[in-house]
Design a protein around this motif. Structure first.
Motif, PDB file in Angstrom:
ATOM      1  N   ARG A 121     -11.583  27.790  30.232  1.00 50.78           N
ATOM      2  CA  ARG A 121     -10.772  28.799  29.951  1.00 50.78           C
ATOM      3  C   ARG A 121      -9.702  28.186  29.088  1.00 50.78           C
ATOM      4  O   ARG A 121      -8.945  27.363  29.454  1.00 50.78           O
ATOM      5  N   VAL A 122      -9.511  28.797  27.638  1.00 54.80           N
ATOM      6  CA  VAL A 122      -8.608  28.028  26.904  1.00 54.80           C
ATOM      7  C   VAL A 122      -7.761  29.227  26.277  1.00 54.80           C
ATOM      8  O   VAL A 122      -8.236  30.278  25.874  1.00 54.80           O
ATOM      9  N   MET A 123      -6.556  29.300  26.818  1.00 54.55           N
ATOM     10  CA  MET A 123      -5.566  30.317  26.236  1.00 54.55           C
ATOM     11  C   MET A 123      -4.789  29.957  25.112  1.00 54.55           C
ATOM     12  O   MET A 123      -4.364  28.712  25.174  1.00 54.55           O
ATOM     13  N   LEU A 124      -4.366  30.606  23.992  1.00 46.86           N
ATOM     14  CA  LEU A 124      -4.092  30.414  22.766  1.00 46.86           C
ATOM     15  C   LEU A 124      -2.813  31.460  22.637  1.00 46.86           C
ATOM     16  O   LEU A 124      -2.974  32.658  22.773  1.00 46.86           O
ATOM     17  N   THR A 125      -1.535  31.082  22.326  1.00 39.98           N
ATOM     18  CA  THR A 125      -0.861  31.886  21.892  1.00 39.98           C
ATOM     19  C   THR A 125      -0.434  31.601  20.339  1.00 39.98           C
ATOM     20  O   THR A 125       0.118  30.401  19.936  1.00 39.98           O
TER      21      THR A 125
END
Length: 215
Positions: A121-125
């Motif tokens: 799971r890769v969160m990107l902002t």
């Protein structure tokens, strides 16, 4: 390569109370059984973050249309979650409703994990001025993912009204996850991270508790 005509999702992190980890895992197993009666819930995943404090699980499910998502939110899985949350969870749950920008889905087997063992799971902002560029980057990554035989399920998600995006992908085992982490998608992401993102990608490994996958 196979793909699925889903356009909407739900992503629900579940922060377990310290003494309720086994119970949350059992709850996700029961959720698998309930979701079989929801024809408009196309894919459903119960996952557990690896080596994570506090202990955290998540539910990811996908839909072809808003009616399916609304039916799920008003259905037995959501009802059971809300009924059990005070006893099982340390906080929340907070239910996010992302859009699916792009996906690859190889239909799973008939087991309770659909042949999937683990994932990322890769969160990107995104930087405020780079939101569209991140969206285009994720959509453009699909051909690279389609070339990865061991990446069985992959989603690029956009959280509307925010600068937030996510990648969630699934593999049969550790060799697939390692191959993806050293592959062209990861290489391209890190090569562009400084230009596109407000902070480094937040990457979490997870194990699959239960999964229902159809296309």
């Amino acid at each position: 390569m196979p793909s699925s005509e889903v356009s909407l999702a739900l992503f629900v992190p579940l922060i377990s109370k310290g003494d309720k980890v086994t119970d949350v895992a059992q709850f996700l197993g029961a959720g698998y059984d309930l979701v079989q009666a929801e024809p408009e819930t196309i894919q459903w995943f119960g996952i557990k973050y690896a080596d994570h404090a506090p202990p955290t699980f998540a539910i990811l499910d996908t839909f072809r249309a808003e009616g399916g998502r609304a039916a799920h939110l008003g259905g037995k899985v959501a009802e059971a979650l809300m009924a059990n949350a005070p006893a099982l969870l340390a906080a929340g749950p907070e239910i996010a409703q992302p859009n699916v920008l792009a996906n690859k889905v190889v239909e799973g087997d008939k087991s309770r994990t659909a042949g999937l063992g683990n994932g990322l799971r890769v969160m990107l902002t995104a930087k405020p001025e780079k939101v569209q560029a991140v969206k285009e980057f994720l959509i453009g990554a699909l051909p690279l993912v389609e070339a990865e035989k061991e990446t069985l399920v992959w989603y690029a998600l956009e959280f509307p009204g925010t600068n937030g995006f996510a990648i969630v992908d699934f593999f049969a085992g550790e060799s697939g996850r390692n191959a993806h982490l050293s592959g062209k998608v990861a290489e391209a992401l890190f090569a562009n991270a400084d230009a596109l993102l407000a902070s480094p990608p937040d990457i979490v490994k997870f194990d699959v508790v239960a999964a229902s996958v159809k296309v």
